[in-house]
Design an enzyme around this catalytic site. Structure first.
Site: not given
Length: 334
Positions: A54, A59, A85
């Site tokens: 994930d 990030y 995401k």
């Protein structure tokens, strides 16, 4: 979902395995990680048996996605499950500071929230480019909750309900993505999404742990009833259950410190690692498909894998309930 989509979701979630890899640390969360260290960590995850990875644009402003994609390109695409995401678009900006949102030395982008349908599609296109992969298995709408947006969260949620959720449903139905859901730290938006849309899976961090079982009363039964799966993140509650002093990414309050001391004493009586108990407790509910924990070096991922598979006696869990340290109705590992 039709029968074909339900079968696809079942296969997808079965392929994740009990323990997944959370790649936020590889975006240089709180401290730099070298490219070599990131690659070695991802390789170690693969070698021990991890098959679910994930990541997110947030990030390290794309750094984590780049590193994950580069490492996974060595393996057969059908052999792993990848999630990323939407909800934040990355805008090129060479003037951004060294540290953004807790990430140190990420890529030169600034973050702009965008939960619209167009924003979701643009975010997926950009993620595919950074990942260098041909598809994304699971897409989560990221941080659409009060802890991120404060009093504005319901307005942002409404944008997502009319935008990103519809777009992701269409992309799933077209076979472009395998599944979609929310990636959040709160249960309220998950319950609302079950009412407003047709999500497949939620990535929920910190809300079903040895320290916080707030997902137990409503969300777990609702997911079971709808056939929606859960991926649980934050099994250590940002460090407190792993020997640290932080809870919810801040200094742990006194009640949580006291509760953790009681849990640690209970574990010591049985010769059980608190970290092993924390990981395995998260994976017990029937709706949970996978537990993810972040790792920034090969040793951490190897340790997490071993802890997830360390035998814990049934009496340990029964006694934990007798002492009031977890609710009587909480599912426990078998």
């Amino acid at each position: 979902m039709n029968d074909k989509q339900e079968l696809q979701l079942k296969r997808l979630m079965e392929a994740t395995g009990a323990l997944g890899f959370g790649a936020a640390p590889l975006g240089n969360l709180y401290a730099r990680v070298t490219d070599d260290q990131a690659d070695q960590t991802l390789t170690a995850a693969w070698d021990v048996g991890v098959r679910y990875f994930d990541t997110a644009p947030f990030y390290g402003c794309g750094l984590s996605e780049q590193r994950v994609g580069k490492a996974l390109a060595r393996y057969p695409r059908d052999a792993f499950v990848l999630s990323t995401k939407v909800g934040r678009l990355l805008v090129p900006d060479r003037t951004v500071p060294e540290i953004q949102h807790g990430y140190v030395g990420g890529l030169p982008f600034r973050v702009e929230y965008d939960y619209s349908a167009d924003g979701a599609r643009r975010s997926i296109e950009a993620s595919l480019s950074r990942l260098g992969l041909d598809r994304i298995d699971i897409v989560y709408i990221h941080d659409i909750a009060q802890d991120t947006h404060g009093d504005d969260w319901l307005r942002q949620y409404a944008i997502a309900a009319n935008g990103a959720m519809r777009a992701l449903t269409e992309l799933r139905d077209e076979g472009v993505i395998g599944a979609w859901g929310l990636g959040v730290n709160r249960i309220e938006p998950c319950l609302m999404a079950l009412r407003d849309a047709a999500p497949d899976v939620f990535l929920l961090a910190g809300r079903y742990t040895l320290l916080d079982t707030s997902a137990l009363s409503e969300l777990l039964p609702a997911c079971d009833a709808r056939g929606v799966r859960l991926v649980l993140g934050g099994p250590y509650n940002s460090g407190l259950l792993a020997g640290g002093t932080t809870f919810e990414y801040a200094r742990a309050p006194a009640d949580m410190l006291e509760r953790t001391h009681r849990l640690a004493a209970h574990c010591a009586r049985y010769g059980v690692s608190l970290k092993a108990a924390a990981l395995q407790f998260c994976g017990a509910p029937s709706a949970v498909a996978c537990v993810i924990a972040g790792s920034r070096n090969p040793g951490e991922i190897r340790e997490n894998w071993a802890l997830m598979h360390t035998p814990i006696p049934a009496e340990f869990w029964a006694d934990l309930k007798r002492r009031g340290l977890i609710p009587d109705e909480a599912p426990v590992p078998h």
